[in-house]
Enzyme design. Structure first.
Site, PDB file in Angstrom:
ATOM      1  N   SER A 158      -8.579  -4.282  -4.375  1.00  0.00           N
ATOM      2  CA  SER A 158      -7.223  -3.775  -4.577  1.00  0.00           C
ATOM      3  C   SER A 158      -6.689  -4.224  -5.942  1.00  0.00           C
ATOM      4  O   SER A 158      -7.274  -3.883  -6.964  1.00  0.00           O
ATOM      5  CB  SER A 158      -6.327  -4.245  -3.426  1.00  0.00           C
ATOM      6  N   MET A 159      -5.599  -4.998  -5.989  1.00  0.00           N
ATOM      7  CA  MET A 159      -5.159  -5.505  -7.288  1.00  0.00           C
ATOM      8  C   MET A 159      -6.190  -6.455  -7.879  1.00  0.00           C
ATOM      9  O   MET A 159      -6.266  -6.616  -9.103  1.00  0.00           O
ATOM     10  CB  MET A 159      -3.802  -6.191  -7.165  1.00  0.00           C
ATOM     11  N   ASP A 210      -8.407   6.166   1.536  1.00  0.00           N
ATOM     12  CA  ASP A 210      -7.512   5.143   0.997  1.00  0.00           C
ATOM     13  C   ASP A 210      -6.170   5.780   0.645  1.00  0.00           C
ATOM     14  O   ASP A 210      -6.102   6.695  -0.187  1.00  0.00           O
ATOM     15  CB  ASP A 210      -8.155   4.521  -0.245  1.00  0.00           C
ATOM     16  N   HIS A 239      -8.233   1.746   2.660  1.00  0.00           N
ATOM     17  CA  HIS A 239      -8.088   0.804   1.546  1.00  0.00           C
ATOM     18  C   HIS A 239      -8.665  -0.565   1.887  1.00  0.00           C
ATOM     19  O   HIS A 239      -9.035  -1.323   0.989  1.00  0.00           O
ATOM     20  CB  HIS A 239      -6.599   0.660   1.205  1.00  0.00           C
ATOM     21  N   TRP A 259      -6.793  -1.040  -7.649  1.00  0.00           N
ATOM     22  CA  TRP A 259      -5.443  -0.535  -7.903  1.00  0.00           C
ATOM     23  C   TRP A 259      -5.005  -1.053  -9.265  1.00  0.00           C
ATOM     24  O   TRP A 259      -5.057  -2.242  -9.541  1.00  0.00           O
ATOM     25  CB  TRP A 259      -4.484  -1.033  -6.829  1.00  0.00           C
TER      26      TRP A 259
END
Length: 300
Positions: A171-172, A217, A249, A196
């Site tokens: 993700s991040m 996602d 996700h 992300w």
């Protein structure tokens, strides 16, 4: 009479010629047989890979782990290190892995021993804050690698080849993986997982990068994250895009064999320069778990 000796010598050489040719052929054949062993890469670790070995929950190396307190490091929030107990095969490549927004390392901890058991030193990091953005996570991944190489315990540091480092994250943390790869081109591999990031173009990346996204996602949709990230990375960097069929996700937060198999193969190929693993990357893998796969194919 004076010519007889040269004539006998010529006849003798004529008779010996087939034997000499046979001897040279045998020598050449012996050298050809020996060449694969001589051609083995200097960083190959472990036995020849198989599908079964890559799909198993553990690789060929026994591992151990140690916790790193946030009080003993700077630039990131501590974490857990996993590494092979073997010291007979030389040093190993290393990888730092970041969790995603609001998450802790425990959300990805299954990956630590799994990757380490294939011959890597792994540090799963805690971030300074669970709310850290991708750029900060990228810097923290690099700080964690610097810690491994320079300040970790001797048992860890002595096992690491400082020239063979890599990053990954979810993700991040995946967005941070792209940031780290862009900032440090000396890295050997990067694997963003459901990444992300508000930045969509990564044309400056030169690190071999495998992006793994989930078809379903809704947090970092592949159409606005993984796919444009992949497209923007130059083909010269070597890159791959794996989209998991029906995955949300949060696919990295539970054991995912397809993801782990591809991730390990990518790290072995580019961190270890182990061409034995190309077969799992090119031609493209297939199966019901894979929605889409793109690759620049390192062997092409």
């Amino acid at each position: 009479m004076q010519l007889s000796t040269p004539q006998r010598g010529a006849r003798t050489l004529t008779k010996l010629a087939p034997k000499l040719a046979l001897t040279l052929t045998l020598i050449g054949g012996a050298l050809a047989i020996a060449s694969p062993a001589q051609a083995a890469g200097p960083y190959e670790r472990g036995p020849a890979p198989t599908n079964a070995a890559l799909e198993a929950s553990r690789g060929p190396f026994a591992t151990t782990q140690q916790t790193v307190s946030s009080l003993s490091v700077s630039g990131f929030g501590g974490g857990v290190i996993y590494y092979p107990t073997d010291t007979s095969q030389g040093t190993f490549g290393a990888i730092a892995i970041s969790p995603g927004y609001t998450a802790r390392w425990s959300s990805l901890s299954w990956l630590g021993p799994r990757i380490a058991s294939h011959g890597f030193v792994v540090i799963g990091i805690e971030t300074n804050s669970v709310y850290d953005q991708p750029a900060s996570r990228g810097r923290q991944l690099l700080a964690a690698l610097d810690y491994l190489v320079e300040d970790s315990a001797t048992a860890v540091r002595s096992r690491i080849d400082a020239s063979r480092l890599s990053v990954a994250g979810h993700s991040m943390g995946g967005g941070g993986t792209l940031e780290a790869a862009n900032d440090r081109p000396s890295l050997q591999a990067a694997v963003p997982l459901a990444p992300w990031n508000l930045t969509k173009s990564w044309s400056g990346i030169r690190v071999p990068t495998m992006i793994i996204g989930g078809e379903s996602d809704t947090v970092a949709p592949v159409s606005s994250h993984s796919e444009p990230f992949y497209t923007s990375i130059p083909s010269s960097a070597e890159k791959a895009y794996l989209e998991l069929n029906g995955a949300s996700h949060f696919f990295p937060q539970t054991t995912n064999t397809t993801m782990a198999k591809s991730m390990v193969a990518w790290l072995k190929r580019f961190v270890d320069d182990d061409t034995r693993y190309e077969q799992f990357l090119c031609p493209p893998p297939s199966g019901s778990a894979i929605e889409e796969y793109r690759n620049t194919c390192p062997s092409a």
